[in-house]
Write an enzyme that holds these catalytic residues in place. Structure first.
Site, PDB file in Angstrom:
ATOM      1  N   LYS A 149      19.895  50.396  26.874  1.00  0.00           N
ATOM      2  CA  LYS A 149      18.966  49.566  26.096  1.00  0.00           C
ATOM      3  C   LYS A 149      19.420  48.110  26.097  1.00  0.00           C
ATOM      4  CE  LYS A 149      18.951  49.340  21.562  1.00  0.00           C
ATOM      5  NZ  LYS A 149      18.794  49.653  20.119  1.00  0.00           N
ATOM      6  N   ASP A 168      13.778  50.903  21.504  1.00  0.00           N
ATOM      7  CA  ASP A 168      14.444  50.894  20.198  1.00  0.00           C
ATOM      8  C   ASP A 168      13.696  51.857  19.283  1.00  0.00           C
ATOM      9  OD1 ASP A 168      12.112  49.588  19.434  1.00  0.00           O
ATOM     10  OD2 ASP A 168      13.174  48.112  18.198  1.00  0.00           O
TER      11      ASP A 168
END
Length: 238
Positions: A149, A168
């Site tokens: 991420k 997220d």
């Protein structure tokens, strides 16, 4: 059988709040139709959508993203001016004292682990990359405190490289509510979303979904009545 490990760093846990919807589309064609509406309408709704972490270069964005785990962007933006003034580059951060960095980042939570990651990241940048932030997921992920991420955040925003989609908690929630995937973990959700959206829009897509999640599609009580995606959303509550 042991659970499959899908994450490397903070903040990438399976979504616990976005249950699958009963009318979730089953075919890729139906998901593509929803994805097209999502991208078109959110672009119109949030024409200024962007990364809400403050940064001036790839190194600062990398630091800020590490600090953003389990912490709001607003709080990170309150801390980073002091951090960047004290440690403006990888070289200065690599020789920082743990307790000094801890004191600066204390209010972001998990401050000891984050301080250790920041110093380790700076050290590895100096040792392996001449102090520069690399431009591939394969080179970024081994850095302390960095997972896929974080790598996608840096590549997409600092370098304009669409290597993947940032997933997220907001993206997890919306992707499942919209019926775009049945996956629960960030890696699975990312792999499900990539074929549904144009590659050139992957970085922007994350910002659009995050902005919509923060402003309309809330975790506990989504504002479906005012949502521009309501008619296309299988979770729409009339």
């Amino acid at each position: 059988m042991a659970a499959r490990k899908t994450t490397k760093t903070y903040g990438q846990k399976p979504s616990q709040r976005a249950a699958l919807v009963s009318r979730s589309p089953k075919t890729k064609a139906n998901k593509l139709a929803i994805a097209t509406v999502v991208l078109e309408r959110l672009k119109a709704e949030y024409p200024d959508a962007h990364c809400e972490l403050d940064y001036r270069n790839p190194f600062e964005l990398l630091c800020a993203t590490i600090l953003s785990a389990q912490c709001t962007d607003v709080r990170v933006n309150m801390v980073t001016p002091v951090l960047f003034a004290r440690y403006p580059n990888a070289e200065s951060l690599s020789v920082a004292r743990q307790e000094d960095v801890e004191e600066i980042v204390r209010t972001t939570g998990f401050f000891r682990a984050k301080a250790k990651s920041l110093i380790g990241m700076g050290t590895m940048l100096v040792d392996r990359f001449g102090g520069e932030v690399p431009r591939t997921v394969a080179e970024l992920v081994p850095l302390p405190g960095v997972g896929r991420k974080t790598a996608n955040v840096v590549l997409g925003n600092a370098f304009g490289i669409n290597e993947g989609i940032v997933v997220d908690t907001h993206v997890q929630r919306l992707a499942r509510r919209l019926g775009l995937t049945r996956e629960a973990d960030p890696i699975g959700i990312e792999q499900a979303l990539m074929p549904l959206f144009p590659r050139d829009d992957w970085a922007l897509l994350s910002h659009l979904l995050i902005w919509h999640g923060r402003r309309r599609c809330f975790a506990r009580k989504p504002d479906c009545g005012a949502c521009v995606l309501a008619e296309a959303c299988p979770s729409w509550e009339e």
